[in-house]
Write an enzyme that holds these catalytic residues in place. Structure first.
Site, short mmCIF file in Angstrom:
data_model
loop_
_atom_site.label_atom_id
_atom_site.label_comp_id
_atom_site.label_asym_id
_atom_site.label_seq_id
_atom_site.Cartn_x
_atom_site.Cartn_y
_atom_site.Cartn_z
N TYR A 143 15.51 -0.79 -2.46
CA TYR A 143 14.87 0.49 -2.22
C TYR A 143 13.40 0.39 -2.63
CZ TYR A 143 13.97 5.55 -2.50
OH TYR A 143 13.46 6.82 -2.32
N ASP A 238 8.14 -5.62 -5.83
CA ASP A 238 8.20 -4.20 -6.14
C ASP A 238 8.77 -4.07 -7.54
OD1 ASP A 238 8.59 -1.54 -6.43
OD2 ASP A 238 9.79 -1.25 -4.62
N LYS A 266 7.43 4.54 -12.35
CA LYS A 266 8.34 4.81 -13.46
C LYS A 266 7.69 4.60 -14.84
CE LYS A 266 12.14 4.73 -10.36
NZ LYS A 266 12.58 3.92 -9.29
C1 PLP Z 1 12.10 4.30 -7.80
C2 PLP Z 1 11.65 3.17 -6.95
C3 PLP Z 1 10.68 3.34 -5.96
C4 PLP Z 1 10.16 4.70 -5.57
O1 PLP Z 1 9.42 5.29 -6.56
P1 PLP Z 1 9.17 6.88 -6.50
O2 PLP Z 1 8.29 7.14 -7.67
O3 PLP Z 1 10.52 7.50 -6.57
O4 PLP Z 1 8.49 7.17 -5.21
C5 PLP Z 1 10.21 2.23 -5.30
N1 PLP Z 1 10.68 1.00 -5.59
C6 PLP Z 1 11.61 0.80 -6.54
C7 PLP Z 1 12.07 -0.58 -6.85
C8 PLP Z 1 12.14 1.87 -7.24
O5 PLP Z 1 13.10 1.66 -8.15
#
Ligand code: PLP
Length: 430
Positions: A143, A238, A266
């Site tokens: 994701y 990511d 985060k």
């Molecule tokens: C949570 C998450 C996102 C998205 O971040 P948001 O702040 O919710 O837009 C993207 N990549 C990873 C790996 C994530 O865990």
């Protein structure tokens, strides 16, 4: 017991799609009403009915020092006094950039945004602008936020709701996203061979965290690095979830593999809406206003958000022993849970990388999307609700990682193990 949450949810559904501002919050995959929270302190959450829970969601990652950690609260109060936003440069943005650079040596330049989604969207735009190519490779079950290009076989909320790909993403966009299998280099190699000189970037969660927690197999990240080198493509890690969670320098440092672009979210915001993307000077030099790839944001680098994030990062940078502490806590919890599940003959497999856990109810190893999907979802539902009743708040989906914080005490971990014991015994009787 949850009557206030139920009432609030009824109200919420009338004004907010599905009653929630992000689908991962719904209880659709476990049934029942989402819990509405009022406050958190350390590892404990209190809901609108006054019930307390030991929290393993941690706001989906940011709360590595626990909720309402006093230095973050203080920083937010202090900065808010001086205005919540200027839309002009402030010193704390420079502090933040320097701080990340000192923690992650291959970041030469970093741009702040307001969410993980914005970070990944911007990173692929930069990769495309830099390489002059259109296509990207992502992995099934990973994701990367809700940007159009990533809503193809995505994880997290998208996976939980059984809609890994979303309507509203145009065919044109979808055709530029190629999907490979996590931990399977051959699937990546094949896509490179079939799309010679067309791949701008490979984007990966270096530790998959949105289909439960799945560590990279030996050589997987190194293999991606060399495939990208061989084909002049950009490797994007990511690290929105793993950044500052699995190591002070993120997964790059933990596994000793450098990406070209790295995205954060985060933890970097300490619970405020922050994301970031950064990398080597060469690649980042295409970002506007230095270069032609446009990217911006009215509230990007917001001083209150920067103050919260920088306070948290400084602590993690200064005291790397927090990571040993988190590892010990994770071991303690996992040993206890494994003992409980084994005693009751419950098929289970627990993955973890530091304080990120993947608890799977399956008898097979979980190392990719297919195995992550093999878990007993009916059992998870019962387990989730049993734990909730016993005062333990787990992510309301079998496809989400559990997070520990430094605030989780040994007695809270033991209480959690006891709750699991009682829950599993109750399920066996029902
Ligand atoms: C949570 C998450 C996102 C998205 O971040 P948001 O702040 O919710 O837009 C993207 N990549 C990873 C790996 C994530 O865990």
């Amino acid at each position: 017991m949850y009557s206030t949450s139920e009432k609030l949810f009824e109200r919420a559904k009338k004004s907010i799609p599905g009653g929630v501002n992000s689908p991962a919050r719904t209880f659709d995959s476990v049934g029942g009403t989402p819990v509405f929270f009022e406050k958190g302190k350390g590892a404990v959450l209190t809901d609108s009915d006054g019930n307390d829970y030991i929290d393993y969601v941690g706001s989906w990652g940011p709360m590595i020092m626990g909720h309402a950690w006093p230095p973050v609260v203080h920083a937010v109060e202090q900065y808010a006094q001086c205005s919540t936003s200027f839309g002009s440069p402030t010193e704390i943005e420079v502090d933040m950039a320097e701080l990340v650079k000192s923690m992650v040596p291959n970041v030469d330049r970093i741009r702040m945004v307001n969410s993980g989604t914005e970070a990944t969207m911007s990173a692929i735009r930069v990769a495309r602008g830099y390489t002059g190519r259109d296509k990207i490779i992502k992995f099934e079950g990973c994701y990367h936020g809700h940007g159009d290009s990533f809503l193809i076989k995505a994880g997290s909320g998208a996976l939980t709701l059984g809609e890994p790909s979303s309507p509203g993403v145009t065919e044109g966009t979808a055709k530029d996203t190629l999907v490979a299998q996590f931990n399977e280099l051959e699937s990546v190699q094949e896509l490179f061979e079939n799309n010679e000189d067309e791949i701008a970037a490979v984007i990966v969660e270096p530790v998959a965290g949105n289909m439960g927690c799945i560590p990279p197999a030996d050589g997987f990240l190194e293999g991606l690095r060399s495939l990208c080198d061989d084909h002049n493509s950009i490797l994007i890690f990511d690290e929105v979830m793993t950044g500052f969670r699995v190591h002070p320098g993120g997964a790059q440092k933990r596994y000793g593999v450098d990406a070209d672009l790295i995205t954060y979210g985060k933890i970097i915001g300490g619970g405020m809406p922050v994301g970031a993307f950064g990398g080597k000077e060469d690649v980042m030099s295409v970002v506007s206003p230095d270069g032609p790839v446009y990217q911006g944001g009215t509230l990007s680098g917001n001083p209150v958000a920067m103050a919260a994030g920088a306070t948290l990062l400084r602590e993690l940078h200064k005291h790397p022993k927090h990571y040993e502490d988190l590892e010990e806590k994770a071991q303690h919890l996992i040993e206890g849970l494994e003992r409980v599940f084994s005693e009751h003959d419950i098929p289970h497999h627990i993955n973890h990388v530091g304080s990120m856990l993947g608890v799977f109810f399956t008898d097979r190893e979980v190392n990719d999307f297919k195995s992550a999907s093999s878990t007993d979802q009916e059992f998870f539902k019962k387990f989730f609700h049993g734990m909730l009743e016993h005062g333990v708040y787990l992510p309301p989906s079998p496809f989400e990682s559990w997070f520990l914080s430094t605030a989780h005490s040994e007695s809270q971990l033991d209480k959690t193990i006891k709750a699991a014991e009682e829950t599993v015994a109750d399920i066996a009787q029902s």
